[in-house]
Motif scaffolding. Structure first.
Motif: not given
Length: 792
Positions: A422-424, A611-616, A734-739, A780-784
């Motif tokens: 995911w470009e990390l 840290d995933p909180r700084h990613a898109s 759903a056949q899916a997982y978190l990134p 607070i941020q709702k980044f996910l």
């Protein structure tokens, strides 16, 4: 009595040598007859006047003459004469040796082997060079991860319009290769022509018909090209490698021939390395049955053979554990009543039937009993597989069992070019060689570590965990990567319960990847989806302490725990999501001293996973990791539908107490497109119906999440179901997982390791655990884009 025994032994050896000599003479005479028949047929062919037809005939006769000369040399050697002696090959007064009159046979069943030993001479360079013009056009090339086929072009050979000649290919210098005009993948164009020639012999100018009609493609090293080249069927005894049609594969498997991985997805052909006399006999039997050559030898009696198992690197045998043991194959026409393995300490373990024959032509497989599979350690040394048949006969096969050598590194062939990053920046899979452990472990500390690993915990299956760790470590020491099916096969030997929910094995593999033991992705050299091991390391946590990441065998894991305890560090296990998953391990104390003492690299947390909180986490366009720009553009692929939802039916998934609003849940009919190329490469596509944009990736998970986002209010199918514990569950089928980067971060910071839950098929899910700090940031941020459950 001693003299009588010696006489009997000498007589038996003499009779065996006579039989061997007879077989060798019969082989030479058969070769001579074949060569003379070929010569006569060429000379008798009608031809118009002029010199040209005779020049062509002479060119065709030359390799036959050279072959007859080689046969003559072998015959003279057999008779003990020098080649310079100008005597007939078989004078009139030389009689073919025959066995003496039938006498009572001595009992040889206790000898090393009662089969006839016939020497098969290795191929000579002069023999290949002399017959080069009549060798086949195929080359078998070792690609490091598998074997592929190249197709040589001969001067004057016609080829179909959709193919061309490439005389400057990097695959083979100074040689003309046949390649497709419009290849599926430009880089692998020569390999595509090679495997297509097996189905379309006109690509080779129809020169392959004799081999394809027989179903046998023998190869031996061409010293000039330095590649394995297709031999004539008459040179079968010189073959070192062979491709055979699937219907003949069992003959070679029963002889114990080592299988070859092939770089084309065609089950009709299987590859083998030919090393034993028995394998050569089997090959000659196949060809003689097809009428291509006269049978030179009689096929020996069918023998038992082993299949699968966990082989150790450097030819050290099989892993000495229940999971390391191979299956035993009973050849066609035989029926075993009892199969067991006798270990070096003379204890025995039983085997049980693995499959039932659909017909007598199929081989029957026996596998270690469930009791035997559960043994984590077996006696080191030689072990004998014994099969007792209903006619009272007994066959044996000896294998060697050895312990895993923890000092050997994992084998590395090709790096994963397209990881789900995911470009990390994800931490590397491999690390530079680490220093050897610098501490001597006390026996008391090793006993403590053993007890710590085996302490009673209903949520931990010690047997499953340790056998999988040892077996996977052994496999990756010997092989650079594994396909998914090999992981599933290993797992299924330990856990094959009927109440596993569909997709559970895939979820187990995903948990091993998210926890940092393994990783999946496309390999750089071949574009195949493979699993690779992650080198072990200590990741220094930002909140203090360190977590062990990477694949370690059970014995080395115990040594690391003992080392930490001896250095007075605190050792804490991170529980798995279910007993089918391994634990994580965290340490607090002098982390740097632990790293130096046990020989493990110490890396910063940000170097393993940012840290995933700084990613898109927006899925609006494909990224470099999706491999879109490198995908083949050929026209031989196909598209199929692949389910994202509904794999487990209407109700076969855990549900939250309060029903989800409709806009929070994707329809059960949700599917994406799966594109499969002719050579087995695969990617997936999701189409946004609003703007018609297509999202494509080689990662199923990214395309599945994209489809789920479009089918809902832009939400992933995950939500917090227990905020006090930070429990984050998949909310519906759903056949899916978190990134993957996010999941690896949760594996370092959560109170449990991520993975599937093991419940009844109607009550299961995939579960993560987040730290309080990350849960607070999300609120607070709702980044996910995760789903917020309705309040009760």
């Amino acid at each position: 009595m001693q003299d009588i025994e010696n006489d009997l032994r000498d007589e038996a050896e003499s009779r065996i040598r006579i039989h061997a000599l007879n077989a060798r003479i019969a082989e030479i005479v058969g070769d001579l007859e074949t060569g003379l028949d070929e010569t006569a047929s060429i000379i008798d062919e009608p031809s118009p006047g002029g010199l040209t037809p005779w020049v062509i005939k002479l060119a065709r006769l030359l390799p036959i003459v050279m072959r007859l000369r080689q046969i003559k040399r072998q015959a003279l050697q057999l008779l003990g004469r020098n080649e310079e002696e100008k005597e007939p090959l078989l004078p009139a007064d030389v009689q073919v040796l025959s066995a003496p009159a039938v006498q009572e046979e001595p009992d040889l069943k206790d000898s090393e082997s009662s089969s006839i030993s016939i020497e098969i001479e290795p191929i000579e360079e002069s023999n290949i060079e002399a017959a080069r013009g009549s060798l086949g056009p195929l080359l078998l090339k070792d690609l490091d991860y598998a074997f592929g086929l190249l197709l040589l072009h001969s001067p004057g050979q016609s080829i179909p319009e959709e193919f061309r000649i490439d005389a400057t290919s990097d695959w083979l210098a100074d040689q003309a290769l046949v390649v497709p005009q419009d290849p599926e993948d430009e880089l692998y164009a020569p390999l595509e022509a090679g495997f297509r020639a097996l189905d379309e012999p006109e690509i080779s100018g129809d020169t392959l018909h004799p081999w394809l009609n027989t179903g046998v493609l023998p190869f031996a090293m061409d010293p000039e090209l330095r590649l394995l080249r297709l031999l004539r069927l008459e040179q079968l005894s010189d073959a070192t490698h062979v491709l055979v049609q699937e219907k003949f594969a069992s003959l070679l498997q029963n002889c114990g021939a080592e299988s070859l991985p092939l770089d084309f997805d065609d089950d009709r052909w299987q590859g083998f390395e030919i090393q034993s006399e028995e394998s050569h006999h089997a090959l000659q039997h196949v060809v003689s049955q097809m009428g291509s050559i006269s049978p030179a030898v009689v096929l020996q009696e069918p023998r038992i053979s082993n299949r699968g198992g966990v082989r150790l690197a450097e030819g050290k045998g099989y892993l000495a554990s229940g999971l390391g043991l191979p299956l035993l194959a009973i050849p066609e026409g035989l029926s075993a009543e009892l199969v067991q393995i006798r270990f070096a300490d003379q204890t025995c373990g039983l085997y049980e039937k693995f499959n039932d024959r659909a017909s007598e032509a199929e081989r029957q497989l026996w596998e270690p009993s469930s009791k035997l599979r559960r043994l984590k350690e077996l006696p080191i040394g030689a072990a004998v597989l014994e099969a007792a048949f209903n006619d009272g006969s007994l066959q044996e096969r000896t294998i060697r069992l050895a312990a895993l050598d923890a000092s050997l590194p994992f084998r590395r062939k090709h790096h994963l070019a397209f990881r789900e990053d995911w470009e990390l920046k994800l931490g590397p899979l491999s690390l530079p060689p680490s220093l050897s452990p610098s501490i001597h472990l006390d026996e008391a500390e090793l006993r403590w570590a053993w007890q710590r690993i085996h302490e009673h915990d209903y949520n931990v299956n010690h047997l499953f965990e340790q056998q999988m760790l040892e077996s996977l470590s052994a496999l990756f020491q010997r092989r650079g990567s594994l396909p998914r099916r090999d992981f599933y096969a290993l797992y299924s030997q330990l856990r094959n319960k009927p109440n596993e929910w569909p997709g559970f094995a895939e979820a187990v593999l995903r948990g091993w990847c998210e926890g940092g033991w393994l990783e999946e992705g496309l390999e750089s050299i071949n574009g195949r989806w493979q699993i690779q091991a992650i080198d072990p390391r200590l990741v220094q946590l930002e909140g203090g302490g360190a977590q062990l990441v990477g694949l370690l065998g059970a014995r080395r894991l115990m040594a690391v725990l003992a080392c930490a305890h001896q250095l007075k560090l605190t050792v804490r296990s991170v529980p798995p999501s279910c007993p089918d998953m391994p634990r994580g391990w965290r340490f607090n104390g002098d982390i740097r001293a632990l790293s130096e003492a046990c020989g493990l690299s110490l890396v910063e947390q940000s170097d393993w996973i940012p840290d995933p909180r700084h990613a898109s986490w927006v899925l609006d366009k494909p990224l470099a990791c999706d491999a879109g720009s490198t995908w083949p553009t050929g026209l031989r692929g196909r598209r199929l539908s692949d389910r994202v939802c509904g794999r487990r039916g209407l109700d076969h998934h855990w549900k939250p107490t309060q029903p989800l609003p409709e806009q929070y849940r994707a329809p059960i009919s949700l599917k994406i497109d799966s594109e499969i190329t002719a050579r087995g490469k695969r990617r997936w596509h999701s189409i946004d119906p609003v703007n018609g944009a297509e999202f494509s990736s080689c990662h199923f998970n990214r395309v599945a999440l994209h489809a789920l986002v479009i089918a809902t209010d832009g939400l992933w199918p995950f939500g917090f179901t227990d905020q006090d514990r930070g429990q984050l569950d998949r909310l519906y089928d759903a056949q899916a997982y978190l990134p993957l980067p996010l999941a690896r971060y949760l594996a370092l910071t959560g109170s449990y390791m991520p993975g599937p839950t093991r419940h009844q098929p109607s009550d299961h899910t995939y579960r993560y655990f987040a730290s309080r700090d990350l849960e607070r940031s999300q609120s607070i941020q709702k980044f996910l884009p995760i789903t917020t459950l309705p309040e009760n």
